[in-house]
Enzyme design. Structure first.
Site, short mmCIF file in Angstrom:
data_model
loop_
_atom_site.label_atom_id
_atom_site.label_comp_id
_atom_site.label_asym_id
_atom_site.label_seq_id
_atom_site.Cartn_x
_atom_site.Cartn_y
_atom_site.Cartn_z
N THR A 133 36.44 32.50 41.19
CA THR A 133 37.07 33.45 40.28
C THR A 133 38.36 34.01 40.88
O THR A 133 38.52 34.06 42.12
CB THR A 133 36.11 34.62 39.99
OG1 THR A 133 36.79 35.64 39.27
CG2 THR A 133 35.59 35.23 41.29
N ASP A 134 39.26 34.45 40.02
CA ASP A 134 40.48 35.11 40.51
C ASP A 134 40.20 36.51 41.06
O ASP A 134 41.05 37.10 41.73
CB ASP A 134 41.55 35.16 39.43
CG ASP A 134 41.14 35.94 38.18
OD1 ASP A 134 39.98 36.40 38.10
OD2 ASP A 134 41.97 36.06 37.26
N GLU A 135 39.01 37.04 40.82
CA GLU A 135 38.70 38.39 41.29
C GLU A 135 38.66 38.49 42.81
O GLU A 135 38.72 39.59 43.37
CB GLU A 135 37.39 38.88 40.67
CG GLU A 135 37.46 39.02 39.16
CD GLU A 135 36.29 39.76 38.56
OE1 GLU A 135 35.80 40.72 39.20
OE2 GLU A 135 35.85 39.39 37.46
N TYR A 158 30.55 41.82 43.65
CA TYR A 158 30.66 40.48 43.04
C TYR A 158 31.79 39.69 43.65
O TYR A 158 31.60 38.57 44.14
CB TYR A 158 30.85 40.60 41.53
CG TYR A 158 31.39 39.34 40.91
CD1 TYR A 158 30.69 38.13 41.02
CD2 TYR A 158 32.59 39.33 40.20
CE1 TYR A 158 31.19 36.96 40.47
CE2 TYR A 158 33.08 38.17 39.63
CZ TYR A 158 32.39 36.98 39.77
OH TYR A 158 32.87 35.83 39.24
N LYS A 162 31.78 36.24 46.03
CA LYS A 162 32.48 35.00 45.67
C LYS A 162 33.52 34.63 46.72
O LYS A 162 33.74 33.45 47.02
CB LYS A 162 33.12 35.14 44.29
CG LYS A 162 32.13 35.14 43.14
CD LYS A 162 31.31 33.84 43.08
CE LYS A 162 32.16 32.65 42.67
NZ LYS A 162 31.32 31.42 42.55
#
Length: 353
Positions: A133-135, A158, A162
């Site tokens: 994810t870009d998060e 989260y 990741k």
């Protein structure tokens, strides 16, 4: 190809599996623990297909994972299984560490053991695609974009889990030579999206005339990619990506959350007119901790190297998504009647599953 897809009963995973089997003719083993956000009904179009097999198993179970590698003999792994909801990570971070970190390590070890035993030609062709994810990059200043060179700066349990899984995937490539590819994507939308996420929650609340909860001032920005564009991008990376490289996949559709919710309301005003405009249902709620202000992806590398680019136009595809939920109550109603109606934000009385 023979491909193991982890998390294939989830939102992105099911779109990918359907694309691999129906459109491309690959043979897929879907490995999924079938936890709360998984829905096997999403793969119902593949019932009876000789090219698809669903196995309920936990990616944190090394014995089961190693056995499935030996039994299925894949040519590639597309690893999507993950806990992915930020709100849940804040209340139960341990589950995210277990699945996203430990589960990724188990999958990498299973792939490595299997890969090391392959004949040289098959070893050279094998790929492990880790989907992220870009998060992991944190929050952007106004007008800026993430690239493959962006610094990691996770700000929620989260995104931290990741980020750790991304580092593990790259470490297995650097340390053991496992042919790993990594992708980081922006926010997905489209059909079969579990209704705790922003767009499906707003759609179903609007359908039922309930409040539309928007965090803070609603001006947090997200880059939206349609799940089918994402699935095509993942295949492009698997087929044409350079081993050891990272590719960012985005939709080139940056919207703030309030504009996205208003877009859903406008679609409802066209498709299901009510006495009052649907945007009167919008209700601002206390912002969540660690809420990143802006995500946006520069996907130029994937476009230039892989010949992939997003095809869906956000406004039109958002209305298509609203229409899908209107036409597919059979898919979402059993989930909706369980627990995901907005009560966690104090907007509706809790229902018992």
């Amino acid at each position: 190809m023979r491909i193991i897809v982890t998390g294939g009963c989830g939102f992105i995973g099911s779109a990918l599996v359907l694309h691999l089997v129906q459109d491309l003719g690959h043979e897929v083993l879907t490995l999924d623990a079938l936890t709360y956000a998984a829905n096997p009904i999403s793969l119902a179009p593949l019932d009876g297909s000789e090219r698809h097999r669903l196995v309920q198993a936990d990616i944190c179970d090394p014995a089961r994972v190693h056995a499935l590698f030996a039994e299925f003999a894949p040519q590639a792994v597309m690893h999507l299984a993950a806990e992915s909801h930020v709100d849940r990570s804040i209340t139960d971070p341990g589950a995210f560490v277990r699945t996203n970190v430990v589960g990724t390590q188990v999958m990498l070890d299973g792939a490595r053991t299997y890969w090391e035993g392959l004949p040289e030609e098959r070893r050279a062709a094998f790929r492990f695609l880790h989907v992220s994810t870009d998060e992991v990059y944190g929050s952007l200043p106004e007008g800026a974009f993430f690239t493959e060179e962006s610094r990691y700066d996770p700000r929620s349990p989260y995104s931290a889990s990741k980020a750790a899984s991304d580092h593990l995937a790259r470490a297995w490539h650097e340390t053991y030579g496992l042919p790993v590819l990594v992708t980081n994507c922006s926010n997905n939308y489209g059909p079969r999206h579990f209704p705790e996420k922003l767009i499906p929650l707003m759609i179903l609340n609007a359908l039922e005339g309930k409040a539309l909860p928007v965090y803070g001032d609603g001006l947090n920005e997200r880059d939206w990619i349609h799940v089918e564009d994402h699935a095509r991008g993942l295949v492009a990376v698997l087929e044409r990506g350079r081993v050891g490289e990272t590719y960012l996949l985005g939709g080139r559709s940056v919207q703030n959350n309030l504009a996205t919710v208003k877009g859903i309301c406008a679609a409802f005003d066209r498709l299901r007119p009510a006495r009052a405009p649907h945007d009167t249902l919008i209700h601002f709620v206390t912002d969540r901790p660690g809420h990143d202000r802006r995500y946006a992806i520069d996907c130029s590398k994937a476009e230039a190297e892989l010949g992939w680019r997003p095809q869906k136009v956000f406004e039109a595809a958002l209305e298509e998504t609203v229409r899908w939920y209107l036409d597919n109550e059979r898919w979402w109603r059993p989930i909706r009647e369980g627990r995901y109606t907005g009560e966690r934000l104090g907007l509706a009385p809790a229902k018992q599953a």
